[in-house]
Scaffold this motif. Structure first.
Motif, short mmCIF file in Angstrom:
data_model
loop_
_atom_site.label_atom_id
_atom_site.label_comp_id
_atom_site.label_asym_id
_atom_site.label_seq_id
_atom_site.Cartn_x
_atom_site.Cartn_y
_atom_site.Cartn_z
N GLU A 33 48.63 -35.10 -39.69
CA GLU A 33 48.10 -35.99 -40.74
C GLU A 33 47.85 -35.22 -42.03
O GLU A 33 48.18 -35.69 -43.12
CB GLU A 33 46.81 -36.64 -40.24
CG GLU A 33 46.25 -37.70 -41.17
CD GLU A 33 45.02 -38.34 -40.58
OE1 GLU A 33 43.93 -38.14 -41.14
OE2 GLU A 33 45.15 -39.05 -39.56
N GLU A 36 51.22 -34.34 -43.62
CA GLU A 36 51.85 -35.50 -44.25
C GLU A 36 51.14 -35.83 -45.57
O GLU A 36 51.77 -36.23 -46.54
CB GLU A 36 51.85 -36.71 -43.31
CG GLU A 36 52.59 -37.88 -43.92
CD GLU A 36 53.25 -38.79 -42.92
OE1 GLU A 36 53.33 -39.98 -43.23
OE2 GLU A 36 53.70 -38.32 -41.86
N CYS A 82 46.88 -47.38 -46.23
CA CYS A 82 47.17 -45.95 -46.26
C CYS A 82 48.35 -45.65 -47.18
O CYS A 82 49.26 -46.46 -47.31
CB CYS A 82 47.52 -45.44 -44.87
SG CYS A 82 46.23 -45.70 -43.65
N ILE A 84 51.80 -43.97 -47.72
CA ILE A 84 52.85 -43.76 -46.72
C ILE A 84 54.06 -43.05 -47.33
O ILE A 84 54.24 -43.05 -48.55
CB ILE A 84 53.31 -45.07 -46.06
CG1 ILE A 84 53.97 -46.01 -47.08
CG2 ILE A 84 52.17 -45.75 -45.33
CD1 ILE A 84 54.62 -47.23 -46.46
N GLY A 116 61.59 -44.77 -40.97
CA GLY A 116 60.36 -44.46 -40.27
C GLY A 116 59.22 -44.25 -41.25
O GLY A 116 59.44 -43.80 -42.38
N ASN A 118 54.55 -43.76 -41.13
CA ASN A 118 53.26 -43.87 -40.46
C ASN A 118 52.39 -44.81 -41.29
O ASN A 118 52.05 -44.50 -42.42
CB ASN A 118 52.57 -42.51 -40.35
CG ASN A 118 53.27 -41.61 -39.37
OD1 ASN A 118 53.75 -42.07 -38.34
ND2 ASN A 118 53.35 -40.33 -39.68
N CYS A 120 49.04 -45.96 -41.39
CA CYS A 120 47.71 -45.65 -40.89
C CYS A 120 47.84 -45.16 -39.44
O CYS A 120 48.38 -44.09 -39.23
CB CYS A 120 46.77 -46.83 -41.04
SG CYS A 120 46.62 -47.36 -42.77
N ASN A 121 47.42 -45.93 -38.47
CA ASN A 121 47.51 -45.49 -37.08
C ASN A 121 48.69 -46.10 -36.33
O ASN A 121 48.79 -45.98 -35.12
CB ASN A 121 46.21 -45.82 -36.33
CG ASN A 121 45.06 -45.02 -36.88
OD1 ASN A 121 45.21 -43.86 -37.26
ND2 ASN A 121 43.89 -45.63 -36.96
N ARG A 123 53.02 -46.71 -36.11
CA ARG A 123 54.31 -46.09 -36.47
C ARG A 123 55.32 -47.19 -36.73
O ARG A 123 55.49 -48.09 -35.90
CB ARG A 123 54.77 -45.19 -35.32
CG ARG A 123 56.10 -44.54 -35.55
CD ARG A 123 55.95 -43.27 -36.37
NE ARG A 123 57.27 -42.72 -36.61
CZ ARG A 123 57.70 -42.33 -37.79
NH1 ARG A 123 56.91 -42.37 -38.82
NH2 ARG A 123 58.90 -41.85 -37.94
N TYR A 124 55.96 -47.16 -37.90
CA TYR A 124 57.03 -48.10 -38.22
C TYR A 124 58.35 -47.38 -37.97
O TYR A 124 58.55 -46.25 -38.40
CB TYR A 124 56.95 -48.56 -39.67
CG TYR A 124 58.18 -49.32 -40.12
CD1 TYR A 124 58.36 -50.65 -39.74
CD2 TYR A 124 59.16 -48.71 -40.89
CE1 TYR A 124 59.49 -51.35 -40.12
CE2 TYR A 124 60.29 -49.41 -41.29
CZ TYR A 124 60.45 -50.73 -40.90
OH TYR A 124 61.57 -51.41 -41.28
N SER A 125 59.25 -48.06 -37.28
CA SER A 125 60.57 -47.49 -37.00
C SER A 125 61.57 -48.63 -36.92
O SER A 125 61.31 -49.64 -36.25
CB SER A 125 60.53 -46.72 -35.68
OG SER A 125 61.79 -46.17 -35.40
N GLU A 140 50.25 -53.24 -41.97
CA GLU A 140 49.66 -52.97 -40.66
C GLU A 140 49.55 -54.26 -39.88
O GLU A 140 49.39 -55.34 -40.46
CB GLU A 140 48.24 -52.41 -40.83
CG GLU A 140 48.18 -51.11 -41.58
CD GLU A 140 46.74 -50.77 -41.90
OE1 GLU A 140 46.08 -50.19 -41.03
OE2 GLU A 140 46.30 -51.09 -43.01
#
Length: 142
Positions: A33, A36, A82, A84, A116, A118, A120-121, A123-125, A140
């Motif tokens: 974190e 990043e 967040c 990103i 891809g 992140n 926040c908590n 994961r986007y993919s 989110e």
């Protein structure tokens, strides 16, 4: 002879018993974190330097879109809480930083990319094919 060796051995004994000094002020390993976050800040600095050029290029692609154009303009909305980095991996690679509750744009070569980020908590993919300019929104799960 013994009188000369004794002081020498005493010094060797004293210095060999010293412990290694502890180095303070050395940062501990960074978390993913934290790394990043640093990468995001670096990418935003680069993005702000090249923003006028990228904006002109994006407008050119959007306004003069023709079938022979090899590039597309993408606008990505970040509706998360967040900051990103959206990562594009295909024949070419791109990293697009986007502030929270903001948007950013990028010009990429037409093609298929693995995306891809992140959020926040979470994961986007996804795998997406870009043949035309487009707008995407990332958020989110509520």
């Amino acid at each position: 002879m013994m009188k000369k060796i004794l002081p020498f051995l005493s010094l060797v004994l004293i210095f060999s018993c010293q412990t290694n000094p502890v180095i303070s002020g050395v940062p501990a390993k960074q978390t993913a974190e934290q790394m990043e976050k640093q990468e995001f800040e670096m990418l935003m600095k680069q993005d702000s330097i090249h923003k006028h050029q990228t904006a002109a290029e994006s407008l050119d692609v959007l306004l003069n879109e023709n079938p022979g154009e090899k590039r597309v303009s993408l606008i990505i909305n970040n509706n998360s809480n967040c900051n990103i980095i959206v990562r594009f991996a295909g024949e070419k690679f791109y990293n697009l930083p986007i502030y929270r509750h903001s948007k950013n744009f990028i010009v990429v070569e037409k093609g298929t990319y693995s995306l891809g980020a992140n959020l926040c908590n979470a994961r986007y993919s996804a795998t997406k094919t870009f043949d035309d300019s487009a707008t995407m929104t990332l958020a989110e799960n509520q």
